[in-house]
Design an enzyme around this catalytic site. Sequence first.
Site: not given
Ligand code: GCO
Ligand code: MG
Length: 444
Positions: A166, A197, A250, A252, A379
């Site tokens: 990230h 996000y 993301d 999200h 990831e």
């Molecule tokens: C990601 C996820 C996480 C989630 C989190 C929720 O892609 O890693 O979106 O960041 O938001 O795991 O608790």
């Molecule tokens: Mg995610």
Amino acid sequence: MNRRDLIQIFGLGAAMGALRAGGAESQEAGEPYRKATKGLPPLKITNIKAILTAPERIRLCVVKVETSEPGLHGLGCATFNQRPLTVAAAVNEYLAPFAKGRDVDNIEDLWQNAYTSSYWRNGPVLNNALSGLDQALWDIKGKRANMPVYQLLGGKCRFAVDCYTHCGGSDLKQIEESVKKAMERGFRHIRIQRGGYGSPQLSKKADYKDVGFGLPVDSNMAVRPYVEATVEMFDHIRNVVGKEVELLHDIHERIPPIDAINLCKRLEPYHPFFIEDPFSPEDIGYFKMLRQQTSVPIAMGELFNSPHEWVGLISERLIDFIRVHISQVGGLSVARKIATLGEWFNVRSAWHGPGDVSPVGHAANAHLDLAIWNFGIQESVTFSERTQEVFPGCPTMENGYMHIHEAPGFGVDLNEELAAKYPLPERPGYWDPVRRPDGTAVRP
Ligand code: GCO
Ligand code: MG
């Protein structure tokens, strides 16, 4: 000669005995099936408990399964950061009495029966509890077979697990610096986000706050500032780092589906490796429209709990990467079936792997990643020294690759004494509301 060698010799002896007695397949009526089962002596589950710990202030839940063989136990990830206490109750109050005394070896049978033992099923709490048990049984089977779990899954398809990391920042300069650092660490796949996000820091006016709607803790997120900022971010980073690096993002599920479709189309010229969670699971119906409008690779699935959510998306090739959170779908036994389904439709894996997955869960991700053909990307997080002390044998990162600890089972253990030093933070793990400027609730 260690105990495991002795078992193999005795096992062999027993099998030979059975053969002499007219072959293993000839099982007398009423003869306990275990006696006819080749190989390892029968082993029972003697105890199951949920262990909660938060070395990084993230609410981790790991299930420990103990067996009738002294010292032989297994660990499984049941981490649901937003509801850890409910998972622990599901494990300690329901799964433990259900599974105690049952055969350690029959993972699928135990999974199927535990899955239906609540009658209602496919939910986040019970799936995480199930996952803890399931993964722990795979850990035990690996230890009994004296093999890493990936060997039980068919061995390695690659030498290590390619990962993404990230990168982010509140402005372009910060994001650029963060990306360059990740490239220096060897990452070839980098996820870029501008602030949190949906880039809430770019959303200025929260009208609902002016009239006292909601609570001050509720955050504000407008659609347009995020969309424009994300396109600008891709343009800037692509120009700075060139075409080599794979860039991920993301969404999200934070913007209306049609805006997500338009954003994906506008990001197409920057060749993203994948765009994640363009829609909420509730808006799966939009994927057909997305496919018709753009060929941007799509990843989806961290919020999935039920086969109804992934079977159609995979079998209709509406996504390119399946991103389930292995404990949210019920464990390794389920994830490997999802991977197999993906293979037939060439949908690759990209298992959810952020900080709210325990090191045991990350190891389970990685063992599966090593063994499946249709691996896409993983990831990753880098474990702090504190976490490595609590979880000896954590996977390690090098040059953008995750390496598992080559040992029987998942290769990760848990120091319960140290884990107890990091109790869960006071504040329960729920998400604070996210709102549009008029106060409308946004899916986080
Ligand atoms: C990601 C996820 C996480 C989630 C989190 C929720 O892609 O890693 O979106 O960041 O938001 O795991 O608790
Ligand atoms: Mg995610």
